[in-house]
Scaffold this motif. Structure first.
Motif, PDB file in Angstrom:
ATOM      1  N   ARG A  29      13.464   4.165  -3.852  1.00 33.68           N
ATOM      2  CA  ARG A  29      14.533   3.823  -4.474  1.00 33.68           C
ATOM      3  C   ARG A  29      14.326   3.248  -5.880  1.00 33.68           C
ATOM      4  NH1 ARG A  29      17.402   0.797   0.745  1.00 33.68           N
ATOM      5  NH2 ARG A  29      17.675   2.742   2.111  1.00 33.68           N
ATOM      6  N   SER A  30      13.519   2.733  -6.266  1.00 37.86           N
ATOM      7  CA  SER A  30      12.971   2.550  -7.769  1.00 37.86           C
ATOM      8  C   SER A  30      13.071   3.797  -8.439  1.00 37.86           C
ATOM      9  CB  SER A  30      11.806   1.875  -7.733  1.00 37.86           C
ATOM     10  OG  SER A  30      11.862   0.579  -7.253  1.00 37.86           O
ATOM     11  N   GLU A  31      12.489   4.894  -7.881  1.00 31.94           N
ATOM     12  CA  GLU A  31      12.569   6.158  -8.536  1.00 31.94           C
ATOM     13  C   GLU A  31      13.762   6.696  -8.589  1.00 31.94           C
ATOM     14  OE1 GLU A  31      10.366   8.815 -10.641  1.00 31.94           O
ATOM     15  OE2 GLU A  31       9.635   6.885 -10.079  1.00 31.94           O
ATOM     16  N   VAL A  72       0.880  -1.011   0.067  1.00 29.64           N
ATOM     17  CA  VAL A  72       0.018   0.071  -0.044  1.00 29.64           C
ATOM     18  C   VAL A  72       1.020   1.180  -0.060  1.00 29.64           C
ATOM     19  CG1 VAL A  72      -1.692   1.280   1.512  1.00 29.64           C
ATOM     20  CG2 VAL A  72      -2.262  -1.144   0.956  1.00 29.64           C
ATOM     21  N   ALA A  73       1.970   1.483   0.895  1.00 31.07           N
ATOM     22  CA  ALA A  73       2.801   2.490   0.836  1.00 31.07           C
ATOM     23  C   ALA A  73       3.617   2.570  -0.344  1.00 31.07           C
ATOM     24  CB  ALA A  73       3.680   2.476   2.138  1.00 31.07           C
ATOM     25  N   GLU A  74       4.023   1.464  -0.946  1.00 34.51           N
ATOM     26  CA  GLU A  74       4.533   1.533  -2.392  1.00 34.51           C
ATOM     27  C   GLU A  74       3.685   2.360  -3.290  1.00 34.51           C
ATOM     28  OE1 GLU A  74       7.546  -1.565  -3.864  1.00 34.51           O
ATOM     29  OE2 GLU A  74       6.324  -2.600  -2.070  1.00 34.51           O
ATOM     30  N   VAL A  75       2.615   1.821  -3.273  1.00 37.41           N
ATOM     31  CA  VAL A  75       1.397   2.360  -4.248  1.00 37.41           C
ATOM     32  C   VAL A  75       1.328   3.994  -4.104  1.00 37.41           C
ATOM     33  CG1 VAL A  75      -0.995   2.422  -4.988  1.00 37.41           C
ATOM     34  CG2 VAL A  75       0.259   0.274  -4.811  1.00 37.41           C
ATOM     35  N   ALA A  76       1.164   4.140  -2.623  1.00 34.41           N
ATOM     36  CA  ALA A  76       1.040   5.660  -2.486  1.00 34.41           C
ATOM     37  C   ALA A  76       2.181   6.481  -2.922  1.00 34.41           C
ATOM     38  CB  ALA A  76       0.877   5.636  -0.899  1.00 34.41           C
ATOM     39  N   THR A  77       3.499   6.033  -2.534  1.00 35.66           N
ATOM     40  CA  THR A  77       4.491   6.715  -3.028  1.00 35.66           C
ATOM     41  C   THR A  77       4.985   6.880  -4.619  1.00 35.66           C
ATOM     42  OG1 THR A  77       5.526   5.942  -1.000  1.00 35.66           O
ATOM     43  CG2 THR A  77       6.956   6.885  -2.706  1.00 35.66           C
ATOM     44  N   ARG A  78       4.527   5.878  -5.081  1.00 34.01           N
ATOM     45  CA  ARG A  78       4.534   5.787  -6.624  1.00 34.01           C
ATOM     46  C   ARG A  78       3.676   7.015  -7.227  1.00 34.01           C
ATOM     47  NH1 ARG A  78       8.023   1.779  -7.949  1.00 34.01           N
ATOM     48  NH2 ARG A  78       8.073  -0.008  -6.891  1.00 34.01           N
ATOM     49  N   ALA A  95       2.921  -0.622  15.615  1.00 25.11           N
ATOM     50  CA  ALA A  95       4.450  -0.507  15.449  1.00 25.11           C
ATOM     51  C   ALA A  95       4.762  -1.243  14.003  1.00 25.11           C
ATOM     52  CB  ALA A  95       5.521  -0.909  16.688  1.00 25.11           C
ATOM     53  N   LEU A  96       4.145  -2.354  13.826  1.00 25.21           N
ATOM     54  CA  LEU A  96       4.623  -3.269  12.676  1.00 25.21           C
ATOM     55  C   LEU A  96       3.961  -2.542  11.703  1.00 25.21           C
ATOM     56  CD1 LEU A  96       5.608  -5.867  11.120  1.00 25.21           C
ATOM     57  CD2 LEU A  96       3.580  -7.021  12.127  1.00 25.21           C
ATOM     58  N   VAL A  97       2.734  -2.129  11.681  1.00 26.73           N
ATOM     59  CA  VAL A  97       2.094  -1.374  10.660  1.00 26.73           C
ATOM     60  C   VAL A  97       2.967  -0.225   9.866  1.00 26.73           C
ATOM     61  CG1 VAL A  97       0.305  -0.084   9.753  1.00 26.73           C
ATOM     62  CG2 VAL A  97      -0.155  -2.318  10.797  1.00 26.73           C
ATOM     63  N   ALA A  98       3.086   0.749  11.146  1.00 26.90           N
ATOM     64  CA  ALA A  98       4.178   1.881  10.711  1.00 26.90           C
ATOM     65  C   ALA A  98       5.523   1.322  10.251  1.00 26.90           C
ATOM     66  CB  ALA A  98       4.392   2.469  12.075  1.00 26.90           C
ATOM     67  N   GLY A  99       6.039   0.371  10.586  1.00 30.14           N
ATOM     68  CA  GLY A  99       7.157   0.070   9.938  1.00 30.14           C
ATOM     69  C   GLY A  99       7.111  -0.362   8.850  1.00 30.14           C
ATOM     70  N   ASN A 100       6.257  -1.136   8.355  1.00 28.99           N
ATOM     71  CA  ASN A 100       6.020  -1.858   6.926  1.00 28.99           C
ATOM     72  C   ASN A 100       5.630  -0.419   6.073  1.00 28.99           C
ATOM     73  OD1 ASN A 100       6.364  -4.397   7.685  1.00 28.99           O
ATOM     74  ND2 ASN A 100       4.213  -4.848   7.797  1.00 28.99           N
ATOM     75  N   VAL A 101       4.986   0.502   6.615  1.00 23.09           N
ATOM     76  CA  VAL A 101       4.795   1.672   5.762  1.00 23.09           C
ATOM     77  C   VAL A 101       5.712   2.278   5.342  1.00 23.09           C
ATOM     78  CG1 VAL A 101       3.946   4.062   5.666  1.00 23.09           C
ATOM     79  CG2 VAL A 101       2.373   2.103   6.585  1.00 23.09           C
ATOM     80  N   VAL A 102       7.002   2.337   6.345  1.00 24.69           N
ATOM     81  CA  VAL A 102       8.104   3.148   5.970  1.00 24.69           C
ATOM     82  C   VAL A 102       8.938   2.269   4.953  1.00 24.69           C
ATOM     83  CG1 VAL A 102      10.539   3.533   6.869  1.00 24.69           C
ATOM     84  CG2 VAL A 102       8.342   4.221   8.191  1.00 24.69           C
ATOM     85  N   LYS A 103       8.930   1.037   5.116  1.00 23.37           N
ATOM     86  CA  LYS A 103       9.632   0.206   4.135  1.00 23.37           C
ATOM     87  C   LYS A 103       9.094   0.351   2.876  1.00 23.37           C
ATOM     88  CE  LYS A 103       9.385  -4.794   3.073  1.00 23.37           C
ATOM     89  NZ  LYS A 103       8.914  -6.064   3.444  1.00 23.37           N
ATOM     90  N   GLY A 104       7.701   0.305   2.682  1.00 22.84           N
ATOM     91  CA  GLY A 104       7.100   0.475   1.335  1.00 22.84           C
ATOM     92  C   GLY A 104       7.445   1.896   0.775  1.00 22.84           C
ATOM     93  N   ILE A 105       7.459   2.877   1.378  1.00 21.81           N
ATOM     94  CA  ILE A 105       7.741   4.391   0.874  1.00 21.81           C
ATOM     95  C   ILE A 105       9.470   4.223   0.237  1.00 21.81           C
ATOM     96  CG2 ILE A 105       8.582   6.602   1.626  1.00 21.81           C
ATOM     97  CD1 ILE A 105       6.060   6.298   3.803  1.00 21.81           C
ATOM     98  N   VAL A 106      10.178   3.640   1.201  1.00 23.45           N
ATOM     99  CA  VAL A 106      11.636   3.586   0.867  1.00 23.45           C
ATOM    100  C   VAL A 106      11.892   2.666  -0.269  1.00 23.45           C
ATOM    101  CG1 VAL A 106      13.867   2.853   1.456  1.00 23.45           C
ATOM    102  CG2 VAL A 106      12.479   4.013   3.388  1.00 23.45           C
TER     103      VAL A 106
END
Length: 248
Positions: A204-206, A157-163, A189-200
């Motif tokens: 990085r792909s960009e 979800v965070a990857e999609v949001a960031t893209r 905490a796990l959800v928040a960490g996963n969101v950060v992971k997806g953003i990064v």
């Protein structure tokens, strides 16, 4: 980014997440129990750290009020009266209720009518009426069936949001997971960490595309990670740990 680096981030965050999820579930037997816990004042913000030049800023604010170029709100498939259910946060603390009120009920109507089904990773971009929200654009991202939700989905979800944010050429956006608002007792905490992971991962792909002259998007500078008054510190712990693991 190489697959080995992606796998390292995934494995490290999973290990950290399991530890945090145990702690969080112990602290939050029910959503309403959390509401009565120690709270952080609305409007509080804190920079939990940065990755690849992106400041990860925690903010106690609802999605209708966060001052960002783009607001992202995560939404489950519609069920009758879901954001006002007994399991959901009380109306005065419920960001989705405030969002619906800001849009004069259109948030609920869009979901009820099937214009946005909320299927996992489904998106819908809305231009809110002038003055209704702080952000000029609202991006809804589906979370699918609430009964099948897993914290791992939040990375995608965070990857999609960031893209989508990069595609819209913004330099900052606010992200609201909206799980507690919808009545899901998720491991904060796990959800928040996963969101950060997806953003990064998405950023990085960009970066790779820019370096190879395949993209001309603006550099993402800030992401505001919204949290309710009762979940700010726990979410911040997950964000900080994710940042440290990603940097290794």
């Amino acid at each position: 980014m190489k697959n080995t680096q992606r796998n390292t981030i995934s494995k490290s965050l999973l290990i950290a997440g399991l530890a945090f999820s145990t702690l969080t579930f112990a602290q939050t037997n029910t959503t309403r129990a959390n509401v009565s816990a120690k709270t952080t004042a609305i409007g509080t913000s804190k920079n939990w750290g940065s990755v690849d030049g992106i400041s990860m800023i925690g903010l106690v604010q609802g999605p209708s009020s966060a001052n960002a170029q783009l607001q992202v709100a995560c939404v489950f498939e519609y069920t009758d009266n879901d954001i006002h259910s007994a399991q959901a946060l009380p109306a005065n603390l419920n960001g989705l209720v405030h969002l619906d009120e800001a849009l004069k009920g259109e948030f609920t109507k869009i979901r009820q009518s099937g214009q946005f089904n909320g299927h996992a990773l489904e998106t819908l971009l809305i231009t809110p009426p002038v003055g209704s929200m702080s952000a000029k654009k609202l991006l809804l991202i589906g979370l699918g069936d609430r009964n099948n939700f897993t914290p791992e989905l939040m990375t995608s979800v965070a990857e999609v949001a960031t893209r989508e944010a990069l595609r819209l050429d913004v330099t900052n956006f606010a992200f609201a997971s909206d799980l507690k608002d919808a009545g899901i007792d998720s491991p904060t905490a796990l959800v928040a960490g996963n969101v950060v992971k997806g953003i990064v991962l998405a950023n990085r792909s960009e970066i790779y595309l820019r370096e190879h002259n395949l993209s001309k998007t603006k550099k993402l500078e800030k992401v505001y990670l919204l949290a309710g008054p009762s979940f700010f510190e726990v979410a911040g712990g997950g964000i900080k740990d994710a940042i440290e693991l990603i940097k290794k």
